[in-house]
Design a protein around this motif. Structure first.
Motif, PDB file in Angstrom:
ATOM      1  N   VAL A  70      22.135  27.412 152.272  1.00 26.11           N
ATOM      2  CA  VAL A  70      22.588  28.568 153.028  1.00 26.11           C
ATOM      3  C   VAL A  70      21.424  29.210 153.768  1.00 26.11           C
ATOM      4  O   VAL A  70      21.601  29.842 154.820  1.00 26.11           O
ATOM      5  N   TYR A  71      20.223  29.038 153.245  1.00 29.56           N
ATOM      6  CA  TYR A  71      19.037  29.610 153.869  1.00 29.56           C
ATOM      7  C   TYR A  71      18.338  28.623 154.811  1.00 29.56           C
ATOM      8  O   TYR A  71      18.052  28.945 155.963  1.00 29.56           O
ATOM      9  N   SER A  72      18.031  27.429 154.308  1.00 29.46           N
ATOM     10  CA  SER A  72      17.205  26.506 155.094  1.00 29.46           C
ATOM     11  C   SER A  72      17.947  25.282 155.599  1.00 29.46           C
ATOM     12  O   SER A  72      17.379  24.479 156.337  1.00 29.46           O
ATOM     13  N   GLY A  73      19.202  25.122 155.214  1.00 32.77           N
ATOM     14  CA  GLY A  73      19.951  23.933 155.618  1.00 32.77           C
ATOM     15  C   GLY A  73      19.973  23.680 157.121  1.00 32.77           C
ATOM     16  O   GLY A  73      19.754  22.538 157.562  1.00 32.77           O
ATOM     17  N   PRO A  74      20.222  24.694 157.947  1.00 34.44           N
ATOM     18  CA  PRO A  74      20.236  24.435 159.396  1.00 34.44           C
ATOM     19  C   PRO A  74      18.889  23.964 159.935  1.00 34.44           C
ATOM     20  O   PRO A  74      18.848  23.167 160.880  1.00 34.44           O
ATOM     21  N   ILE A  75      17.792  24.435 159.351  1.00 33.70           N
ATOM     22  CA  ILE A  75      16.474  24.016 159.830  1.00 33.70           C
ATOM     23  C   ILE A  75      16.201  22.582 159.379  1.00 33.70           C
ATOM     24  O   ILE A  75      15.709  21.752 160.165  1.00 33.70           O
TER      25      ILE A  75
ATOM     26  N   SER B 291       5.874  30.562 154.834  1.00 32.88           N
ATOM     27  CA  SER B 291       5.450  31.767 154.110  1.00 32.88           C
ATOM     28  C   SER B 291       6.568  32.272 153.191  1.00 32.88           C
ATOM     29  O   SER B 291       7.748  31.997 153.404  1.00 32.88           O
ATOM     30  N   HIS B 292       6.171  33.023 152.184  1.00 28.84           N
ATOM     31  CA  HIS B 292       7.117  33.513 151.188  1.00 28.84           C
ATOM     32  C   HIS B 292       7.026  35.034 151.030  1.00 28.84           C
ATOM     33  O   HIS B 292       5.937  35.591 150.827  1.00 28.84           O
ATOM     34  N   PHE B 293       8.184  35.685 151.171  1.00 26.41           N
ATOM     35  CA  PHE B 293       8.408  37.052 150.709  1.00 26.41           C
ATOM     36  C   PHE B 293       7.628  38.112 151.475  1.00 26.41           C
ATOM     37  O   PHE B 293       7.182  39.106 150.916  1.00 26.41           O
ATOM     38  N   HIS B 294       7.476  37.900 152.772  1.00 22.53           N
ATOM     39  CA  HIS B 294       6.970  38.941 153.656  1.00 22.53           C
ATOM     40  C   HIS B 294       8.146  39.560 154.412  1.00 22.53           C
ATOM     41  O   HIS B 294       9.262  39.036 154.408  1.00 22.53           O
ATOM     42  N   ASP B 295       7.891  40.677 155.097  1.00 18.45           N
ATOM     43  CA  ASP B 295       8.927  41.205 155.969  1.00 18.45           C
ATOM     44  C   ASP B 295       9.095  40.275 157.169  1.00 18.45           C
ATOM     45  O   ASP B 295       8.247  39.418 157.440  1.00 18.45           O
ATOM     46  N   TYR B 296      10.185  40.458 157.873  1.00 15.43           N
ATOM     47  CA  TYR B 296      10.588  39.519 158.919  1.00 15.43           C
ATOM     48  C   TYR B 296       9.507  39.328 159.983  1.00 15.43           C
ATOM     49  O   TYR B 296       9.150  38.194 160.322  1.00 15.43           O
ATOM     50  N   ASP B 297       8.965  40.410 160.516  1.00 15.81           N
ATOM     51  CA  ASP B 297       7.998  40.289 161.611  1.00 15.81           C
ATOM     52  C   ASP B 297       6.688  39.677 161.130  1.00 15.81           C
ATOM     53  O   ASP B 297       6.078  38.859 161.840  1.00 15.81           O
ATOM     54  N   THR B 298       6.255  40.054 159.945  1.00 14.19           N
ATOM     55  CA  THR B 298       5.040  39.461 159.392  1.00 14.19           C
ATOM     56  C   THR B 298       5.213  37.964 159.188  1.00 14.19           C
ATOM     57  O   THR B 298       4.333  37.159 159.518  1.00 14.19           O
ATOM     58  N   ALA B 299       6.370  37.597 158.646  1.00 17.66           N
ATOM     59  CA  ALA B 299       6.642  36.173 158.407  1.00 17.66           C
ATOM     60  C   ALA B 299       6.658  35.385 159.703  1.00 17.66           C
ATOM     61  O   ALA B 299       6.129  34.265 159.764  1.00 17.66           O
TER      62      ALA B 299
ATOM     63  N   LEU C 274      12.014  26.699 164.049  1.00 20.17           N
ATOM     64  CA  LEU C 274      11.168  27.622 163.304  1.00 20.17           C
ATOM     65  C   LEU C 274      11.937  28.924 163.105  1.00 20.17           C
ATOM     66  O   LEU C 274      12.080  29.721 164.032  1.00 20.17           O
ATOM     67  N   ARG C 275      12.428  29.087 161.898  1.00 19.72           N
ATOM     68  CA  ARG C 275      13.198  30.282 161.567  1.00 19.72           C
ATOM     69  C   ARG C 275      12.849  30.710 160.148  1.00 19.72           C
ATOM     70  O   ARG C 275      12.037  30.078 159.481  1.00 19.72           O
ATOM     71  N   ASN C 276      13.470  31.776 159.684  1.00 18.05           N
ATOM     72  CA  ASN C 276      13.301  32.179 158.297  1.00 18.05           C
ATOM     73  C   ASN C 276      14.636  32.638 157.725  1.00 18.05           C
ATOM     74  O   ASN C 276      15.650  32.657 158.430  1.00 18.05           O
TER      75      ASN C 276
ATOM     76  N   ASP D   6      18.042  38.880 153.583  1.00 20.45           N
ATOM     77  CA  ASP D   6      17.567  40.218 153.893  1.00 20.45           C
ATOM     78  C   ASP D   6      16.256  40.108 154.668  1.00 20.45           C
ATOM     79  O   ASP D   6      15.338  39.396 154.255  1.00 20.45           O
ATOM     80  N   ARG D   7      16.127  40.825 155.753  1.00 25.03           N
ATOM     81  CA  ARG D   7      14.935  40.721 156.586  1.00 25.03           C
ATOM     82  C   ARG D   7      13.740  41.489 156.012  1.00 25.03           C
ATOM     83  O   ARG D   7      12.634  41.395 156.548  1.00 25.03           O
ATOM     84  N   ARG D   8      13.931  42.198 154.932  1.00 24.64           N
ATOM     85  CA  ARG D   8      12.798  42.905 154.331  1.00 24.64           C
ATOM     86  C   ARG D   8      11.921  41.980 153.500  1.00 24.64           C
ATOM     87  O   ARG D   8      10.770  42.303 153.226  1.00 24.64           O
ATOM     88  N   ARG D   9      12.451  40.806 153.120  1.00 21.78           N
ATOM     89  CA  ARG D   9      11.697  39.892 152.251  1.00 21.78           C
ATOM     90  C   ARG D   9      12.221  38.483 152.503  1.00 21.78           C
ATOM     91  O   ARG D   9      13.261  38.099 151.993  1.00 21.78           O
ATOM     92  N   VAL D  10      11.504  37.730 153.307  1.00 19.90           N
ATOM     93  CA  VAL D  10      12.040  36.465 153.805  1.00 19.90           C
ATOM     94  C   VAL D  10      11.151  35.294 153.407  1.00 19.90           C
ATOM     95  O   VAL D  10      10.000  35.457 152.990  1.00 19.90           O
ATOM     96  N   VAL D  11      11.697  34.088 153.562  1.00 19.04           N
ATOM     97  CA  VAL D  11      10.951  32.844 153.408  1.00 19.04           C
ATOM     98  C   VAL D  11      11.048  32.081 154.725  1.00 19.04           C
ATOM     99  O   VAL D  11      12.112  32.024 155.346  1.00 19.04           O
TER     100      VAL D  11
END
Length: 458
Positions: free
Chosen positions: A54-59, A186-194, A243-245, A252-257
């Motif tokens: 559900v998270y990375s399948g499309p990539i 990257s793991h568990f940063h906010d969306y823009d940082t990631a 390239l997505r997250n 949630d965009r507050r903590r993404v992979v």
């Protein structure tokens, strides 16, 4: 085939990372691949993520969609991913004869494992596979993309990238073998940082610079780094295809992979699509018009271009009028997105080539543009200039020479006017400020290839 197998490994994360129901799983994998919107790529290797579908399948689907046309050819997949649950040194292989998913059994290529089990860093270690998802989530994609393939499954623990490189050297094979490296970013940063961190990691991957990767950039940085060492040696072009997250897909965009999909293909045959070439040449011609009008290069909205034109590349731009050189300047390091590098080098070729004055408005309608996209520089080992000349491939190899503070570069297109090896090297030495008749014994040389195309070819 599974009837002859005596030892099968059951799935560990079916029903968690991906659907346990076969029909649902089949549909989800098909949707991830079909939704990718990418054409066929003649890739030898791919890098794809390993999170829940559900998270990375499309990539991941983008990476597999790029190589699905090879499904009838590939009979072996070398699958490498990082260890998440069991700490160990080296690379671990399973004792199992087959790996089970809800779609059936993926045979383990025991003969392939036998080829590498003599290496000091490779071992049979079933504990490394207990609960490990980095390989398992790829198996359904492999089953549907390469239905005739067995796998060489390797969990990568703590080791040097050179250990991975050594394994890949032995298992590289020909068109029957596909290399798949499993890694998130990257793991568990906010969306823009990631997004910023993942872009930097992707640019390091595209430039085949493993020294710029770490566990903070990509959990699979060790198998990725080993693959990039192969890319340097074998002259492979690395391209980010997606390239997505998790904030783009289902989280949630507050903590993404972060997730990326990458293809690696032989650089000497790699080719942009006709549409991408036209876009790049249009950008160059628009830059010329802007430069003649303002004296400055235009701004480039990189994200408005396709992924392949955003890849970090080094380029040369050649300007000609009536088949006569009018300017040629390029980059010797890959530091900028392709389209920006072309625009910058177009500006420099029109205004900063010391052999010519700035391009004029009267000349503009007559200018033909040729773009060369350069591959990695590969150091050449040679016993003397005669040996160096024997190794050169006319019409294919570009050449860089360095000697006692002097250096120069010839693009592969120079073979068009200097088709013989000896004049090619003599003129390059003269360009570098070296005596063409003197062999010093201290010269260093690097070869590269280039995708070259121009105004009249699209």
């Amino acid at each position: 085939m599974s009837n002859t197998m005596t030892h099968l490994r059951a799935p560990a994360v079916a029903g968690a990372f991906y659907p346990a129901d076969p029909a649902t799983l089949d549909r989800v994998v098909a949707e991830c691949v079909a939704g990718a919107g990418i054409g066929p790529v003649p890739a030898k290797a791919i890098i794809a993520p390993h999170a829940g579908y559900v998270y990375s399948g499309p990539i991941a689907g983008t990476a597999y969609a790029a190589v699905k046309h090879l499904g009838g050819t590939v009979t072996r997949v070398v699958l490498l991913g990082p260890a998440h649950r069991w700490p160990f040194r080296g690379l671990a292989a399973p004792s199992a004869d087959g790996l089970v998913t809800p779609l059936g059994v993926v045979p383990v290529d025991r003969a392939g494992l036998d080829v590498i089990l003599g290496l000091p860093d490779v071992q049979i270690l079933d504990d490394a596979f207990e609960g490990e998802h980095s390989l398992e989530v790829h198996l359904p994609f492999i089953q549907r993309t390469f239905p005739n393939a067995s796998v060489v499954p390797l969990v990568v623990g703590h080791c040097a990238p050179q250990a991975v490189d050594a394994v890949l050297r032995r298992l590289w094979g020909g068109p029957e073998t596909m290399i798949v490296v499993s890694s998130d970013l990257s793991h568990f940063h906010d969306y823009d940082t990631a997004r910023a961190l993942d872009l930097a990691a992707s640019q390091a991957i595209e430039a085949a610079e493993p020294e710029k990767l770490s566990g903070d950039a990509a959990c699979g940085f060790l198998p990725v780094s080993g693959l990039l060492l192969r890319a340097q040696t074998l002259d492979l072009r690395v391209t980010t295809r997606d390239l997505r997250n998790s904030g783009d897909t289902a989280g949630d965009r507050r903590r993404v992979v972060g997730y990326g999909a990458y293809t690696l293909e032989p650089a000497d045959t790699a080719r942009l699509t006709d549409a991408e070439r036209r876009q790049l040449l249009d950008a160059a011609h628009n830059a010329l018009e802007h430069v003649v009008r303002t004296g400055r290069p235009p701004e480039v909205a990189v994200e408005s271009f396709p992924m392949a034109l955003r890849a970090v590349r080094k380029t040369f731009v050649t300007l000609e009028i009536d088949d006569e050189l009018r300017g040629c300047i390029g980059s010797v390091q890959a530091v900028s997105p392709l389209v920006r590098d072309v625009v910058t080098n177009t500006w420099k070729s029109a205004t900063q080539d010391p052999r010519f004055g700035p391009l004029t408005a009267a000349e503009l309608p007559k200018v033909a543009v040729t773009v060369s996209i350069l591959s990695h520089n590969r150091p050449m080992a040679f016993s003397g200039e005669a040996d160096l000349l024997r190794q050169l491939r006319p019409g294919v190899d570009g050449l860089i020479i360095q000697d006692r503070g002097h250096g120069a570069l010839f693009l592969p297109k120079v073979w068009d006017v200097l088709p013989d090896r000896h004049p090619f090297l003599r003129h390059l030495k003269a360009k570098a400020g070296l005596d063409p008749d003197v062999e010093t014994g201290t010269m260093r040389a690097f070869c590269f290839t280039a995708e070259t195309f121009g105004t009249d070819e699209t």
